[in-house]
Motif scaffolding. Structure first.
Motif, PDB file in Angstrom:
ATOM      1  N   LEU A 253       0.833  -1.201   0.000  1.00 39.23           N
ATOM      2  CA  LEU A 253       0.000   0.000   0.000  1.00 39.23           C
ATOM      3  C   LEU A 253       0.870   1.254   0.000  1.00 39.23           C
ATOM      4  CD1 LEU A 253      -2.953   1.067   0.232  1.00 39.23           C
ATOM      5  CD2 LEU A 253      -2.527   1.265   2.691  1.00 39.23           C
ATOM      6  N   GLN A 254       1.891   1.264   0.829  1.00 43.62           N
ATOM      7  CA  GLN A 254       2.781   2.414   0.871  1.00 43.62           C
ATOM      8  C   GLN A 254       3.476   2.624  -0.476  1.00 43.62           C
ATOM      9  OE1 GLN A 254       5.085   1.131   4.265  1.00 43.62           O
ATOM     10  NE2 GLN A 254       4.045   2.595   5.642  1.00 43.62           N
ATOM     11  N   ALA A 255       3.887   1.539  -1.112  1.00 42.03           N
ATOM     12  CA  ALA A 255       4.541   1.639  -2.417  1.00 42.03           C
ATOM     13  C   ALA A 255       3.583   2.194  -3.476  1.00 42.03           C
ATOM     14  CB  ALA A 255       5.074   0.276  -2.848  1.00 42.03           C
ATOM     15  N   ALA A 256       2.315   1.768  -3.412  1.00 44.03           N
ATOM     16  CA  ALA A 256       1.322   2.237  -4.387  1.00 44.03           C
ATOM     17  C   ALA A 256       1.058   3.729  -4.224  1.00 44.03           C
ATOM     18  CB  ALA A 256       0.026   1.447  -4.224  1.00 44.03           C
ATOM     19  N   PHE A 257       0.923   4.181  -2.979  1.00 42.42           N
ATOM     20  CA  PHE A 257       0.696   5.610  -2.747  1.00 42.42           C
ATOM     21  C   PHE A 257       1.906   6.426  -3.187  1.00 42.42           C
ATOM     22  CE2 PHE A 257      -3.059   4.650  -0.240  1.00 42.42           C
ATOM     23  CZ  PHE A 257      -3.831   5.787  -0.425  1.00 42.42           C
ATOM     24  N   GLN A 258       3.101   5.903  -2.946  1.00 38.24           N
ATOM     25  CA  GLN A 258       4.298   6.637  -3.346  1.00 38.24           C
ATOM     26  C   GLN A 258       4.391   6.738  -4.864  1.00 38.24           C
ATOM     27  OE1 GLN A 258       6.339   7.969  -0.817  1.00 38.24           O
ATOM     28  NE2 GLN A 258       6.957   9.210  -2.568  1.00 38.24           N
TER      29      GLN A 258
END
Length: 329
Positions: A253-258
Motif C-alpha cells: 500500500l505504501q509503495a502504491a501511494f508513493q
C-alpha cells in the motif's frame, strides 16, 4: 469553490512620502517610503485595483524612491516593466527588473524595494492562499512548504511575452469604464491563468514534481484504499487498517501511494480531510462552528488542526470562515 472577486480601486497622483507610506499600507504591505534623493518630493502616479485574493496596479515613479518593508505581505508578485528599473532586496538576494525583464517573487521575503526615476510597471499580486491552492490542484497533493519562487524573466523570451500579454490583458480588463469591464468570474480565470503559467514555467521547489509524467491508471487496491478513506473520513484509522480493508499489505500500500500519489497513505488522508474541511468552511450555506467542521473531517485537536490547515493553505480556519462571511455580506 472559486472565489468571485469584488473590485476596489485606488488612485494617487504626486504623492509625498507620507502619502505613499499610507498607500502601501492600504494596498500591499506596511512600509516606510523615502525619496532616493534626500529632501526631494516623491512624484508618483498610481492606479490600483483589488479583486478578492488578487490585485493589479499600474504606476510610474517620476522621482525615484526607496520602500523598506516592516511587515511584508504573504503574496506573490509579478512586475511587468514599462520603463526604467527597480531592484528588490530579499535577504542575500537582489533581483533587478529593468525595461527588458519581468520580476516574480515572494513578497514575504522582500526587505527593500528601490525604484529608480521614471520607473513604470504593471504589478500583479496573488495571495499566498490562492497560489498554494492552485499548486495543490495542479499536483493533486498537499503543499506543506512555502513555494520558493524568485526570478527575473526576459521580456523577449516566449515566457516573458506570454506573461506580459496576460498582464496587459488583465490591466485592460480593469482600467476601463465600469460598463466595459469583463465579469468578475472572467477576471478570476485570467488571474488563475497567470498563476498556472508562473507555476508551470518559472523554476521553484515544486517544479520537479510538476514536470513528472501523469501516472497510469491506479491499481485496484489503491482505489479500494481511497474509497475506504472517503467512507470513513472522520474515523481514526492506521495504515494497517487501510491496508487490511484494501486487501493488501502495508508495504504494498505504501509503495502504491508513493508511485501513484507521490505521498504516504496517512498524508493523503490528511490532505483529503483538510480539503474537505476547507470546502465546508468556505461554503456559504455552512452554519457549523469551526470545531464542529474539524471534528466532522476527523480532526480532534483544534490547535493541531489550525496549524496543519495554515501550513496547507496559507491561512487559518477562521480566516477562511471570515472570507465566507464577507461574501455573504
Amino acid at each position: 469553490m472559486r472565489y468571485v472577486p469584488q473590485r476596489q480601486s485606488f488612485r494617487i497622483v504626486e504623492a509625498d512620502a507620507d502619502e505613499m507610506t499610507e498607500h502601501y499600507a492600504r494596498t500591499l504591505s506596511p512600509a516606510k517610503v523615502e525619496p532616493l534623493v534626500r529632501g526631494r518630493r516623491i512624484l508618483v502616479e498610481d492606479r490600483h485595483y483589488s479583486a478578492g485574493p488578487f490585485s493589479i496596479w499600474s504606476g510610474k515613479c517620476h522621482s525615484g524612491m526607496k520602500v523598506t518593508f516592516s511587515e511584508p505581505s504573504d503574496v506573490y508578485v509579478l512586475y511587468i516593466p514599462l520603463s526604467s528599473a527597480m531592484e528588490i532586496d530579499a535577504g542575500r538576494m537582489r533581483l533587478t527588473s529593468d525595461s527588458g525583464a519581468l520580476l516574480i517573487g515572494n513578497m514575504s521575503r522582500f526587505e527593500k524595494l528601490t525604484i529608480h526615476e521614471n520607473r513604470g510597471h504593471i504589478g500583479i499580486a496573488f495571495d499566498k492562499c490562492a497560489m498554494v491552492s492552485q499548486l495543490s490542484e495542479l499536483l493533486d497533493m498537499p503543499i506543506l512548504n512555502d513555494i520558493e519562487l524568485s526570478a527575473t524573466v526576459e521580456m523577449s523570451s516566449p515566457l516573458g511575452s506570454r506573461l506580459a500579454a496576460l498582464g496587459n490583458l488583465l490591466w485592460d480588463c480593469f482600467d476601463v469604464e465600469p460598463d466595459d469591464r469583463v465579469s468578475a468570474i472572467a477576471a478570476d480565470h485570467l488571474f488563475r491563468a497567470a498563476m498556472v503559467t508562473i507555476l508551470e514555467s518559472v523554476p521553484h521547489n515544486y517544479s520537479e514534481r510538476l514536470a513528472r509524467p501523469v501516472s497510469p491508471a491506479m491499481p485496484r487496491n489503491l482505489k479500494r484504499a481511497i474509497e475506504y478513506m472517503v467512507a470513513n473520513i472522520a474515523q481514526p484509522m492506521s495504515v494497517a487498517d487501510i491496508a487490511r480493508e484494501a486487501g493488501t499489505s502495508v508495504r504494498a500500500l505504501q509503495a502504491a501511494f508513493q508511485q501513484f500519489k507521490d505521498t504516504t497513505p496517512l498524508s493523503f488522508l490528511r490532505q483529503m480531510r483538510l480539503e474537505g474541511a476547507r470546502r465546508a468552511l468556505a461554503d456559504e450555506s455552512n452554519t457549523f462552528a469551526i470545531a464542529e467542521v474539524a471534528r466532522a473531517w476527523g480532526f480532534t485537536h483544534m490547535g493541531r488542526f489550525s496549524a496543519v490547515y495554515h501550513e496547507a493553505f496559507g491561512q487559518t480556519p477562521s480566516e477562511t470562515a471570515r472570507l465566507r462571511g464577507k461574501r455573504r455580506g
